[in-house]
Design an enzyme around this catalytic site. Structure first.
Site, PDB file in Angstrom:
ATOM      1  N   ASN A  86       0.808  -1.229   0.000  1.00 38.78           N
ATOM      2  CA  ASN A  86       0.000   0.000   0.000  1.00 38.78           C
ATOM      3  C   ASN A  86       0.835   1.270   0.000  1.00 38.78           C
ATOM      4  OD1 ASN A  86       0.769  -0.330   2.698  1.00 38.78           O
ATOM      5  ND2 ASN A  86      -1.115   0.584   3.478  1.00 38.78           N
TER       6      ASN A  86
ATOM      7  N   GLU B 169       4.367  -3.829  12.414  1.00 34.44           N
ATOM      8  CA  GLU B 169       3.461  -2.699  12.239  1.00 34.44           C
ATOM      9  C   GLU B 169       2.214  -3.267  11.562  1.00 34.44           C
ATOM     10  OE1 GLU B 169       3.919   0.239  13.523  1.00 34.44           O
ATOM     11  OE2 GLU B 169       1.892   0.373  12.749  1.00 34.44           O
TER      12      GLU B 169
ATOM     13  N   CYS C 118      -3.116   1.712   6.648  1.00 38.52           N
ATOM     14  CA  CYS C 118      -3.256   1.241   8.032  1.00 38.52           C
ATOM     15  C   CYS C 118      -3.955   2.312   8.845  1.00 38.52           C
ATOM     16  CB  CYS C 118      -1.890   1.024   8.672  1.00 38.52           C
ATOM     17  SG  CYS C 118      -0.810   0.039   7.708  1.00 38.52           S
TER      18      CYS C 118
ATOM     19  N   GLU D 248       8.117   2.900  14.041  1.00 39.75           N
ATOM     20  CA  GLU D 248       8.939   3.197  12.870  1.00 39.75           C
ATOM     21  C   GLU D 248       9.135   4.709  12.806  1.00 39.75           C
ATOM     22  OE1 GLU D 248       8.951   0.098   9.850  1.00 39.75           O
ATOM     23  OE2 GLU D 248       6.805   0.506   9.794  1.00 39.75           O
TER      24      GLU D 248
HETATM   25  C1  UN1 Z   1       0.323   2.981   6.214  1.00 36.90           C
HETATM   26  O1  UN1 Z   1      -0.832   3.043   5.830  1.00 36.90           O
HETATM   27  O2  UN1 Z   1       0.820   1.909   6.537  1.00 36.90           O
HETATM   28  O3  UN1 Z   1      -0.187   8.842   7.806  1.00 36.90           O
HETATM   29  C2  UN1 Z   1       1.225   4.155   6.269  1.00 36.90           C
HETATM   30  C3  UN1 Z   1      -0.324   8.202   6.750  1.00 36.90           C
HETATM   31  C4  UN1 Z   1       0.891   7.967   5.880  1.00 36.90           C
HETATM   32  C5  UN1 Z   1       1.500   6.640   6.199  1.00 36.90           C
HETATM   33  C6  UN1 Z   1       0.543   5.479   6.157  1.00 36.90           C
HETATM   34  N1  UN1 Z   1       1.845   9.023   6.075  1.00 36.90           N
HETATM   35  O4  UN1 Z   1      -1.409   7.766   6.386  1.00 36.90           O
END
Ligand code: UN1
Length: 501
Positions: free
Chosen positions: A151, A249, A283, A463
């Site tokens: 993603n 993560e 995420c 991270e």
């Molecule tokens: C992810 O979806 O694993 O804050 C990372 C955010 C992005 C990073 C997402 N800077 O949604």
């Protein structure tokens, strides 16, 4: 013409020893992008051995020198930002503006970590005994396995590879099989920037046995994984038995809380962006909205209106608001949750379907979907769907909103829309999430702060930011006694200063 993508082992681009390939396709059109070499466990062995061989020399390269390679890599990423973004959109579907953001996040991380080549501070502290020196320094683990998702096919690999390298580790990189092209591009950039052979090795192929082999390989010292909580638990179990270091993560069920005093229009913008950006495949996506009853009707009307207006299409087209999800399996999973929602008594207030006509039928699209009449314990309010679906739950006050927020097993990101400073501070204190936003959506983390979550979102690591260095190095505490005699800690301590009172 489709390209052919190969592994990168010990400084050489190679086909897998098994000779098999798999296809890398555009999820918006089904078009073939590349044929990809499909690695075997023997390829993993070779990659780990190469990383192992390179480690002794690489750990002794002064960290500022290692940082210079990263600065060059950052410059190359910047120069190629547009090409990388276009390839990313084709490979995994996110709209071009977001793909550019992904590349920018990779550039940010690379520059940030390059600077750590001249920092990586330890402590120098007073010793309790005279003529004794006490300090701590970082020490690399050895070989790091970086297992990354599709993603954020550029940003997330940089979150793992750059801090691993700056701390003096070598790396075996196994990207998700949906995004081998962007992984190859990143490795090409680091190669061009001057990374010595063996320091970074790439193995392409689907997870499963290959992933298990990498995780349990005796030559791998640390595993860094981003992906689903189930896979994270499996990796942790395998690695735990071998006492390997693991940083995970994992999933999220992030929520935006909208209070009665919020600016509803501002909240609607935050919800639409956080729920449907990257087709909900972050995420950090807002897959729940917790709306105060006083504003719920207004908010729902506006969110539903906006969702219905979103235009699905290829991410390279300027008119597209929402790209496809990554695969047929992802599309089917999202669709299955619409049935779950209906059976549980929720209402599908917008979307809910897979488009079956025209160009959209060729890709893995799913309509942006808003579920209402959702209760906090329903599956659609508890489980990660990882698609363009958000569930709106109503609540009566800040206490109830925080209780609902914290009622899932996940704890990655959350946000509150309020004009009341007391609500905002209560929320900041009580939210069980690694990321908290006030008057902004649930996405938008910057790389100079720690990124990660509480509870089943991870295993306690973070991270990005300075926290990344804690994953990729061990602490070593060093005492130097220059008194010329035996001094026993805690026992031969100086009772009196020896100075006149
Ligand atoms: C992810 O979806 O694993 O804050 C990372 C955010 C992005 C990073 C997402 N800077 O949604």
């Amino acid at each position: 013409m489709a390209t052919h993508l190969q592994n990168y082992i010990d400084g050489k681009w190679l086909d897998s020893s098994g000779g098999e390939t798999f296809d890398d396709t555009d999820p918006a059109s089904g078009e073939l992008i590349a044929t990809v070499t499909k690695s075997t466990t023997a390829d993993v062995d070779r990659a780990v051995e190469a990383a192992h061989r390179a480690f002794d020399a690489w750990r002794l390269v002064p960290a500022p020198k290692r940082g210079e390679i990263m600065y060059r890599a950052g410059e190359l990423m910047l120069a190629r930002k547009d090409d990388l973004a276009r390839e990313m959109t084709r490979e995994m579907g996110k709209v071009l503006a977001e793909a550019r953001g992904d590349v920018q996040e990779g550039i940010d991380m690379t520059y940030y970590i390059a600077g750590e080549g001249r920092r990586q501070f330890g402590d120098v502290v007073p010793a309790e005994l005279p003529n004794k020196w006490a300090m701590s320094m970082r020490h690399p683990h050895g070989v790091v396995a970086a297992i990354t998702p599709w993603n954020f096919p550029l940003a997330i690999p940089t979150w793992k590879i750059m801090p691993a390298l700056i701390c003096g580790n070598t790396v075996v990189f196994k990207p998700a099989s949906y995004t081998p092209l962007l992984a190859v591009r990143l490795v090409e950039i680091l190669e061009e920037a001057g990374l010595p052979k063996g320091v970074l090795n790439l193995v392409l192929g689907p997870g499963g046995d290959l992933g298990d082999h990498l995780v349990t390989h005796p030559g791998v010292d640390l595993i860094s994984f981003t992906g689903s909580s189930d896979t994270g638990a499996h990796i942790s179990e395998l690695a735990g038995r071998l006492l390997k270091r693991v940083s995970c993560e994992l999933g999220g069920k992030n929520a935006i809380v909208v209070m009665d005093d919020a600016s509803v229009d501002l909240a609607v913008d935050g919800i639409v962006w956080s729920a449907f950006g990257t087709s909900g495949q972050r995420c950090t996506a807002a897959s729940r909205v917790i709306a105060d009853r006083a504003v719920a009707t207004d908010l729902i009307g506006k969110v539903v209106g906006r969702a219905k207006k979103m235009r699905m299409g290829h991410g390279l087209e300027a008119t597209t608001d929402l790209g496809p999800v990554v695969s047929k399996a992802a599309q089917e999973k999202v669709a299955s949750y619409i049935g779950v929602a209906e059976r549980e008594g929720a209402t599908v207030a917008a979307g809910g379907h897979i488009p079956t006509t025209g160009a959209l039928a060729k890709g893995f699209f799913h309509e942006p979907t808003v579920l209402t009449d959702v209760k906090p314990n329903m599956r659609v309010a508890q489980e990660e769907i990882f698609g363009p679906v958000t569930a709106i739950i109503e609540s009566s006050n800040i206490d109830e909103a925080i209780k609902i927020l914290n009622s899932t097993k996940y704890g990655l990101s959350c946000s509150i829309y309020t004009q009341n400073i007391n609500n905002a501070f209560r929320f900041m204190r009580d939210a069980e999430c690694g990321l908290v936003y006030v008057n902004a959506g649930t996405i938008g983390a910057e790389i100079q702060l720690p990124f990660g979550g509480m509870k089943s979102t991870g295993n306690g690591h973070r991270e990005a930011g300075r926290a990344a260095l804690d994953v990729y190095s061990e602490w070593k505490s060093i005492y130097v006694d220059y008194s010329g005699r035996l001094q026993r800690a805690q026992m031969d301590v100086v009772e009196k200063t020896g100075m006149a009172p």
